[in-house]
Design a protein around this motif. Structure first.
Motif, PDB file in Angstrom:
ATOM      1  N   MET A  28       0.843  -1.196   0.000  1.00 29.51           N
ATOM      2  CA  MET A  28       0.000   0.000   0.000  1.00 29.51           C
ATOM      3  C   MET A  28       0.875   1.243   0.000  1.00 29.51           C
ATOM      4  SD  MET A  28      -1.400   0.171   3.955  1.00 29.51           S
ATOM      5  CE  MET A  28      -0.272   0.029   5.334  1.00 29.51           C
ATOM      6  N   LYS A  29       0.266   2.364  -0.378  1.00 31.45           N
ATOM      7  CA  LYS A  29       0.947   3.651  -0.357  1.00 31.45           C
ATOM      8  C   LYS A  29       0.508   4.420   0.890  1.00 31.45           C
ATOM      9  CE  LYS A  29      -0.266   4.972  -4.559  1.00 31.45           C
ATOM     10  NZ  LYS A  29      -0.286   5.771  -5.817  1.00 31.45           N
ATOM     11  N   VAL A  30       1.489   4.870   1.649  1.00 30.40           N
ATOM     12  CA  VAL A  30       1.222   5.563   2.910  1.00 30.40           C
ATOM     13  C   VAL A  30       1.835   6.957   2.844  1.00 30.40           C
ATOM     14  CG1 VAL A  30       1.481   5.520   5.412  1.00 30.40           C
ATOM     15  CG2 VAL A  30       1.312   3.363   4.141  1.00 30.40           C
ATOM     16  N   ALA A  31       1.039   7.966   3.198  1.00 29.04           N
ATOM     17  CA  ALA A  31       1.544   9.334   3.305  1.00 29.04           C
ATOM     18  C   ALA A  31       1.561   9.744   4.772  1.00 29.04           C
ATOM     19  CB  ALA A  31       0.666  10.293   2.508  1.00 29.04           C
ATOM     20  N   LEU A  32       2.617  10.405   5.183  1.00 27.03           N
ATOM     21  CA  LEU A  32       2.707  11.002   6.514  1.00 27.03           C
ATOM     22  C   LEU A  32       2.696  12.508   6.342  1.00 27.03           C
ATOM     23  CD1 LEU A  32       3.983   8.098   7.022  1.00 27.03           C
ATOM     24  CD2 LEU A  32       5.304   9.189   8.835  1.00 27.03           C
ATOM     25  N   THR A  33       1.787  13.197   7.006  1.00 26.38           N
ATOM     26  CA  THR A  33       1.858  14.653   7.060  1.00 26.38           C
ATOM     27  C   THR A  33       2.293  15.040   8.458  1.00 26.38           C
ATOM     28  OG1 THR A  33      -0.438  15.060   7.748  1.00 26.38           O
ATOM     29  CG2 THR A  33      -0.028  14.801   5.395  1.00 26.38           C
ATOM     30  N   VAL A  34       3.267  15.944   8.538  1.00 25.27           N
ATOM     31  CA  VAL A  34       3.856  16.272   9.843  1.00 25.27           C
ATOM     32  C   VAL A  34       3.923  17.779  10.014  1.00 25.27           C
ATOM     33  CG1 VAL A  34       5.221  14.155   9.839  1.00 25.27           C
ATOM     34  CG2 VAL A  34       6.247  16.249   8.969  1.00 25.27           C
ATOM     35  N   SER A  35       3.861  18.209  11.263  1.00 24.48           N
ATOM     36  CA  SER A  35       3.993  19.626  11.586  1.00 24.48           C
ATOM     37  C   SER A  35       5.470  19.995  11.665  1.00 24.48           C
ATOM     38  CB  SER A  35       3.242  19.945  12.884  1.00 24.48           C
ATOM     39  OG  SER A  35       3.608  19.054  13.915  1.00 24.48           O
ATOM     40  N   ASP A  36       5.732  21.234  12.029  1.00 21.64           N
ATOM     41  CA  ASP A  36       7.077  21.780  11.854  1.00 21.64           C
ATOM     42  C   ASP A  36       7.957  21.748  13.094  1.00 21.64           C
ATOM     43  OD1 ASP A  36       6.897  22.495   9.081  1.00 21.64           O
ATOM     44  OD2 ASP A  36       5.519  24.079   9.672  1.00 21.64           O
ATOM     45  N   TYR A  37       7.678  20.824  14.000  1.00 18.94           N
ATOM     46  CA  TYR A  37       8.548  20.630  15.158  1.00 18.94           C
ATOM     47  C   TYR A  37       8.988  19.178  15.166  1.00 18.94           C
ATOM     48  CZ  TYR A  37      10.156  20.335  19.988  1.00 18.94           C
ATOM     49  OH  TYR A  37      10.909  20.113  21.101  1.00 18.94           O
ATOM     50  N   ALA A  38      10.292  18.953  15.101  1.00 19.01           N
ATOM     51  CA  ALA A  38      10.798  17.587  14.952  1.00 19.01           C
ATOM     52  C   ALA A  38      10.347  16.675  16.086  1.00 19.01           C
ATOM     53  CB  ALA A  38      12.326  17.609  14.857  1.00 19.01           C
TER      54      ALA A  38
ATOM     55  N   GLY B 260      16.139   8.307   6.545  1.00 22.52           N
ATOM     56  CA  GLY B 260      15.981   7.205   5.606  1.00 22.52           C
ATOM     57  C   GLY B 260      14.626   7.148   4.944  1.00 22.52           C
ATOM     58  N   LEU B 261      13.803   8.182   5.138  1.00 21.83           N
ATOM     59  CA  LEU B 261      12.456   8.200   4.575  1.00 21.83           C
ATOM     60  C   LEU B 261      12.374   9.211   3.437  1.00 21.83           C
ATOM     61  CD1 LEU B 261      10.420   8.218   7.909  1.00 21.83           C
ATOM     62  CD2 LEU B 261      10.875   6.251   6.433  1.00 21.83           C
ATOM     63  N   PRO B 262      11.669   8.877   2.358  1.00 24.65           N
ATOM     64  CA  PRO B 262      11.468   9.849   1.275  1.00 24.65           C
ATOM     65  C   PRO B 262      10.657  11.036   1.768  1.00 24.65           C
ATOM     66  CG  PRO B 262      10.885   7.613   0.576  1.00 24.65           C
ATOM     67  CD  PRO B 262      11.057   7.569   2.060  1.00 24.65           C
TER      68      PRO B 262
ATOM     69  N   THR C 243       5.807   8.009   2.057  1.00 24.70           N
ATOM     70  CA  THR C 243       6.282   9.351   1.715  1.00 24.70           C
ATOM     71  C   THR C 243       5.904  10.298   2.842  1.00 24.70           C
ATOM     72  OG1 THR C 243       5.878   8.895  -0.628  1.00 24.70           O
ATOM     73  CG2 THR C 243       6.263  11.185  -0.010  1.00 24.70           C
ATOM     74  N   VAL C 244       6.850  11.115   3.271  1.00 26.72           N
ATOM     75  CA  VAL C 244       6.609  12.100   4.325  1.00 26.72           C
ATOM     76  C   VAL C 244       6.423  13.464   3.678  1.00 26.72           C
ATOM     77  CG1 VAL C 244       7.465  13.159   6.445  1.00 26.72           C
ATOM     78  CG2 VAL C 244       8.012  10.768   5.937  1.00 26.72           C
TER      79      VAL C 244
ATOM     80  N   LEU D 196       7.571   3.837  13.150  1.00 27.93           N
ATOM     81  CA  LEU D 196       6.448   3.183  12.476  1.00 27.93           C
ATOM     82  C   LEU D 196       6.583   3.308  10.958  1.00 27.93           C
ATOM     83  CD1 LEU D 196       3.769   1.709  12.516  1.00 27.93           C
ATOM     84  CD2 LEU D 196       2.616   3.912  12.878  1.00 27.93           C
ATOM     85  N   ALA D 197       7.015   4.472  10.485  1.00 27.70           N
ATOM     86  CA  ALA D 197       7.224   4.637   9.044  1.00 27.70           C
ATOM     87  C   ALA D 197       8.283   3.663   8.533  1.00 27.70           C
ATOM     88  CB  ALA D 197       7.633   6.074   8.741  1.00 27.70           C
TER      89      ALA D 197
END
Length: 412
Positions: free
Chosen positions: A1-11, A47-49, A32-33, A20-21
């Motif tokens: 499957m294709k998984v997208a991660l959307t993240v905010s701007d604080y590491a 190591g994540l795109p 994809t992040v 998990l990714a």
């Protein structure tokens, strides 16, 4: 499957998602992040795109503005600490030192433009790539947008003991949702609940508040792509680790850097005191007691196993790493979320909390002595670690997420 991660701007908010990714990728799934342009290199180093989506939020300015607005409303959380100018960080004599009414319209316009740009980029990715699953942190609700456009389930990934439905400490804004205009454009009913699932890394003793269905996972520390030295060799004395956030001084001023006070309080007590600080904070310490070791850049996950206690600022990453290691904790919070994390850890019996700006050396020393001598703290910390160890690993959670994606669960 294709998984997208959307993240905010604080590491610190998306680092807990990285294990998990990585597990998803090990299972053969495409990940994809989607992040701010300024974070793309940092994400790629894990190591994540990464795909850069829009301009970044200056999280320090955002936090300083929150402190300023609290002071403007008469809510002073840290008496004695000077208020900082939200934009420059310069010390103010009081709230009148910054003309918020004059700045507010430009700030609102910039925030709206930034949010619109980020949403458009995420929406474009979702329409083009059609992810089967979207993971997002509580402060990146554009993940809900991507999931809706792709007809895929959205899963909110918590970063620690802070949930999506908190009522204390003014944290209600952490509940993710799409703004009303976006809902209207997308034809999403105003009463449709887009928050259906959360990935929760917390054992029940420190469970955050959420109305969503919890998907349990074990917290795996990820501390960034940086070199690490060997853990200090044990010398027979109880080791106490001192950890501090390098962003606190930029939000609350130099008065919030209470590490020298902590080190003085712990010195001369027959302890092996190890201070794990950023290079910048380590350089600002000045002379330290002879029985204190300063180890800048060391990973907390390497220092905590075998330690007798840890003193920190209430950050979720520190608290969760200590929880996983079964170490009693003393938290000295300054920020709202830090206060909630400290409250949850203390409520579990595995630690204590003192007010960051008012705790003096005697109170800090007494609290650490209690952690080291009272069996109840060690027992509660061990119980937390045991409950944490019973939670599914990220690899074990992957099939659960794949099943959600296969069902293509839509919002209620």
């Amino acid at each position: 499957m294709k998984v997208a991660l959307t993240v905010s701007d604080y590491a610190g908010h998306y680092y807990p998602m990285i294990p998990l990714a990585r597990a998803l990728r090990r299972a053969g799934h495409q990940v994809t992040v989607l992040c701010g342009e300024g974070h793309a290199r940092q994400v790629a180093a894990s190591g994540l795109p990464a795909v850069g989506c829009g301009t970044d939020v200056d999280t320090v300015v955002q936090a300083r503005l929150g402190v300023y607005l609290d002071a403007l409303a008469g809510r002073v959380h840290h008496p004695g600490l000077p208020l900082l100018h939200p934009l420059t960080g310069a010390e103010l004599d009081g709230p009148d030192g910054f003309d918020w009414p004059a700045h507010a319209p430009a700030h609102a316009a910039a925030e709206a433009d930034r949010g619109r740009t980020r949403a458009q980029a995420v929406a474009g990715f979702a329409r083009a790539e059609r992810p089967d699953l979207v993971l997002h942190d509580p402060l990146s609700p554009e993940g809900m947008l991507a999931a809706h456009l792709a007809r895929a389930p959205a899963v909110c990934h918590l970063w620690g003991p802070t949930g999506t439905d908190e009522t204390a400490h003014g944290l209600a804004a952490l509940s993710p949702d799409l703004p009303a205009p976006a809902r209207e454009r997308l034809g999403i009913p105003a009463d449709a609940d887009l928050l259906r699932y959360v990935v929760d890394p917390c054992p029940p003793q420190v469970a955050p508040r959420t109305r969503a269905e919890r998907l349990a996972v074990r917290y795996v520390p990820y501390e960034g792509p940086r070199p690490d030295g060997p853990p200090p060799a044990p010398d027979g004395r109880p080791r106490v680790c001192v950890v501090w956030s390098n962003s606190l001084t930029r939000i609350f001023g130099r008065g919030s850097f209470v590490v020298p006070r902590i080190l003085r309080a712990l010195s001369g007590r027959g302890l092996d005191v190890v201070a794990a600080l950023s290079d910048e904070d380590a350089a600002s310490l000045g002379p330290v007691p002879d029985d204190v070791r300063v180890l800048p850049g060391h990973r907390l996950s390497r220092l905590l196993p075998g330690s007798a206690a840890v003193v920190h600022h209430g950050g979720a990453g520190c608290a969760m790493t200590a929880l996983a290691a079964g170490v009693p904790q003393l938290a000295l919070p300054f920020g709202r979320e830090q206060a909630l994390v400290a409250e949850r850890i203390a409520g579990s019996g595995a630690g204590l909390a003192l007010h960051g700006s008012t705790a003096d050396g005697a109170a800090i020393a007494a609290a650490v002595d209690a952690l080291l001598t009272a069996p109840s703290f060690r027992q509660a910390a061990a119980a937390l670690a045991a409950a944490h160890g019973e939670r599914p690993t990220p690899d074990e959670l992957v099939p659960v997420l794949a099943e959600l994606a296969a069902d293509r669960v839509s919002p209620r």
